[in-house]
Design an enzyme around this catalytic site. Structure first.
Site, PDB file in Angstrom:
ATOM      1  N   GLU A   6     -27.749 -20.982   0.090  1.00  0.00           N
ATOM      2  CA  GLU A   6     -26.662 -20.024  -0.168  1.00  0.00           C
ATOM      3  C   GLU A   6     -25.813 -19.772   1.076  1.00  0.00           C
ATOM      4  O   GLU A   6     -24.639 -19.446   0.979  1.00  0.00           O
ATOM      5  CB  GLU A   6     -27.243 -18.690  -0.658  1.00  0.00           C
ATOM      6  CG  GLU A   6     -27.697 -18.711  -2.103  1.00  0.00           C
ATOM      7  CD  GLU A   6     -26.528 -18.870  -3.062  1.00  0.00           C
ATOM      8  OE1 GLU A   6     -25.524 -18.186  -2.873  1.00  0.00           O
ATOM      9  OE2 GLU A   6     -26.629 -19.704  -3.980  1.00  0.00           O
TER      10      GLU A   6
ATOM     11  N   GLU B 299     -21.826 -18.468   5.427  1.00  0.00           N
ATOM     12  CA  GLU B 299     -21.870 -17.000   5.473  1.00  0.00           C
ATOM     13  C   GLU B 299     -23.322 -16.564   5.665  1.00  0.00           C
ATOM     14  O   GLU B 299     -24.134 -16.669   4.745  1.00  0.00           O
ATOM     15  CB  GLU B 299     -21.285 -16.430   4.171  1.00  0.00           C
ATOM     16  CG  GLU B 299     -19.805 -16.757   3.993  1.00  0.00           C
ATOM     17  CD  GLU B 299     -19.280 -16.352   2.616  1.00  0.00           C
ATOM     18  OE1 GLU B 299     -19.166 -15.145   2.349  1.00  0.00           O
ATOM     19  OE2 GLU B 299     -19.010 -17.262   1.802  1.00  0.00           O
TER      20      GLU B 299
ATOM     21  N   LYS C   6     -25.359 -13.927   3.230  1.00  0.00           N
ATOM     22  CA  LYS C   6     -25.622 -14.124   1.803  1.00  0.00           C
ATOM     23  C   LYS C   6     -27.128 -14.131   1.605  1.00  0.00           C
ATOM     24  O   LYS C   6     -27.882 -14.664   2.416  1.00  0.00           O
ATOM     25  CB  LYS C   6     -25.012 -15.439   1.318  1.00  0.00           C
ATOM     26  CG  LYS C   6     -23.475 -15.396   1.290  1.00  0.00           C
ATOM     27  CD  LYS C   6     -22.894 -16.422   0.342  1.00  0.00           C
ATOM     28  CE  LYS C   6     -22.970 -15.917  -1.093  1.00  0.00           C
ATOM     29  NZ  LYS C   6     -22.224 -16.779  -2.024  1.00  0.00           N
TER      30      LYS C   6
ATOM     31  N   GLU D  12     -13.965 -22.023  -8.341  1.00  0.00           N
ATOM     32  CA  GLU D  12     -15.001 -22.304  -7.346  1.00  0.00           C
ATOM     33  C   GLU D  12     -15.704 -23.580  -7.718  1.00  0.00           C
ATOM     34  O   GLU D  12     -16.026 -23.794  -8.888  1.00  0.00           O
ATOM     35  CB  GLU D  12     -16.119 -21.251  -7.398  1.00  0.00           C
ATOM     36  CG  GLU D  12     -15.927 -20.001  -6.640  1.00  0.00           C
ATOM     37  CD  GLU D  12     -17.154 -19.091  -6.826  1.00  0.00           C
ATOM     38  OE1 GLU D  12     -18.301 -19.552  -6.694  1.00  0.00           O
ATOM     39  OE2 GLU D  12     -16.926 -17.904  -7.104  1.00  0.00           O
TER      40      GLU D  12
END
Ligand SMILES: *[C@@H]1O[C@H](CO)[C@@H](O)[C@H](O)[C@H]1NC(C)=O
Length: 453
Positions: free
Chosen positions: A326, A317, A320, A262
């Protein structure tokens, strides 16, 4: 002077090779996280990635059967993750075989599963009984794969860089005492035996400060010199990766490959997350990463090792938790529009670029008719810094060294002219590749022909 050097270095054949390099397909891996209530179904995602992007591998944070089914016969590699809580049970071979039979074998090999990660960032998040069982679970799952006759799925696990006690300078980096010999050496021993990569999650994003902004996001900067290895680091990503490599060498595992599980950058954050979180920084970082990956270059200490890389992440997303940043690490919005352009859309696909932060190459750039040259007012000190920087970036600087074809004329401006243009051409001819802190400029006139005309 400088211009004749430029001419000698771009004869027709090398120009031709250069164009091939520039137009070649850019591939990259991405993490496909699913913490959103507005994300498209996996089948649409698989179709989109295959038809519209050059993303050739994904990593998921579970063994979601819908995703595994959706990616069957797409040719896209899929790395899956064993939920952390399964780790203690997976040290039992019978259980590991049942787990494989239930979660992997129904989808393999139609879905090209390349890795099974045993948990995610276990050392960082704990608890201790997972850490204690990590290596045993990896070994048992590997044994279960062999018993099932599966040879091309590798076992690994991803580590946060919390495993490092220090990373700056890279030459003095080492793993945290306790984890080094207790956990990481056995993990590395397993990787050596099974020829699988040691996977880490480096985030220059977290090391960002307004002072080191350019160094963090792959923009041109003066670099950071490591006086012990005499290497100059042009970006923070390379520095973190070499810190991991040095730490591995200190345990005598320098032969094991490293992969990036990542890394990424958020495009939007709260006011307290500024100026770090911006579309411009996210595009610069992830774009720089893609260019670096596709150049095949490794790090200053391992220049010939291409590092397999998965960007975090595919989508924004919305579920999150934590600060706004985030929820904004995605390359795409849930409706598949790119948040910014990093050159991973397939040819002919008109990406609806929303805020275009970095201008795409103008049409005239595609025919190879632009050059990067030192500005008239650039000082020798500035130009020497540019030479040092470019030559630390994997650009071949032998031609300007004694005996090299472009050593003469032997002056800083001529040498800088050669390397600055070489850097600009190989990095993709973005205007910022010729910025050199204000000491470079782009010209549309071939400096070498003007000399002869
Ligand atoms: C980053 O680079 C830009 C352009 O090259 C320059 O103007 C700016 O001063 C640099 N920032 C820092 C903090 O060095």
């Amino acid at each position: 002077m400088a211009v004749s050097a430029t001419r000698r270095h771009f004869p027709p054949t090398s120009l031709f090779l250069l164009l091939i390099t520039i137009t070649s397909v850019q591939s990259i891996g991405v993490n496909y996280g699913t913490l959103g209530d507005n994300l498209p179904p996996p089948a649409q995602v698989a179709q989109f990635l295959k038809d519209r992007t050059t993303i050739d591998r994904i990593k998921i944070f579970d063994v979601n059967p819908d995703i595994l089914r959706a990616f069957a016969n797409t040719g896209i590699l899929v790395a899956v993750t064993v939920p952390n809580g399964e780790i203690p049970a997976l040290t039992d071979l019978a259980y590991a075989r049942r787990w494989l039979a239930a979660n992997i074998e129904p989808f393999y090999p139609q879905t090209k599963i390349n890795y099974i990660l045993v948990g995610n960032e276990i050392l960082h998040w704990g608890p201790q009984n997972l850490v204690d069982n990590l290596v045993a679970a990896m070994r048992t799952l590997h044994q279960a794969l062999i018993l099932s006759g599966i040879k091309d799925i590798k076992i690994t696990t991803a580590h946060s860089l919390g495993i490092l006690e220090s990373s700056d300078p890279p030459s003095l980096a080492k793993f945290r005492p306790g984890w080094d010999k207790g956990v990481l050496a056995p993990v590395l021993q397993f990787h050596r035996e099974t020829k699988s990569p040691f996977m880490v999650n480096p985030y220059p994003y977290f090391g960002y400060s307004p002072e080191n902004a350019n160094f963090s996001v792959f923009h041109t900067n003066r670099g950071v010199f490591d006086k012990f290895t005499k290497r100059t680091y042009g970006n923070m990503f390379d520095m973190l990766m070499d810190a991991v490599y040095v730490s591995m060498m200190k345990l005598r595992y320098g032969d094991v490959d490293i992969a990036v599980g990542e890394t990424g950058w958020s495009a939007l954050g709260e006011s307290f997350e500024q100026p770090r979180c911006s579309v411009e920084n996210a595009a610069a970082y992830n774009g720089g990463l893609v260019r670096k990956y596709n150049s095949g270059r490794g790090t200053p200490l391992r220049p010939r090792k291409k590092v397999e890389t998965y960007i975090f992440g595919l989508f924004n997303e919305n579920q999150k938790t934590g600060p706004l940043s985030e929820r904004n690490f995605g390359l795409f919005r849930p409706d598949f529009t790119p948040v910014y352009d990093i050159g991973i859309m397939r040819e002919g696909v008109a990406a609806p670029l929303q805020p275009i932060q970095r201008p795409a190459l103008p049409p005239s750039a595609g025919d190879g008719k632009k050059w990067c040259v030192p500005k008239a007012g650039a000082t020798d000190a500035e130009l020497q810094a540019n030479i040092d920087y470019v030559c630390s970036q994997g650009v071949d600087c032998h031609p300007i060294q004694p005996g090299g074809a472009c050593f003469d004329p032997d002056n800083v401006r001529a040498h800088a002219s050669f390397v600055m243009n070489a850097f600009y051409q190989t990095e993709g001819r973005h205007e910022f590749n010729c910025d050199f802190s204000g000491s470079g400029s782009i010209t549309f006139t071939d400096p070498s022909t003007s000399l002869y005309s």
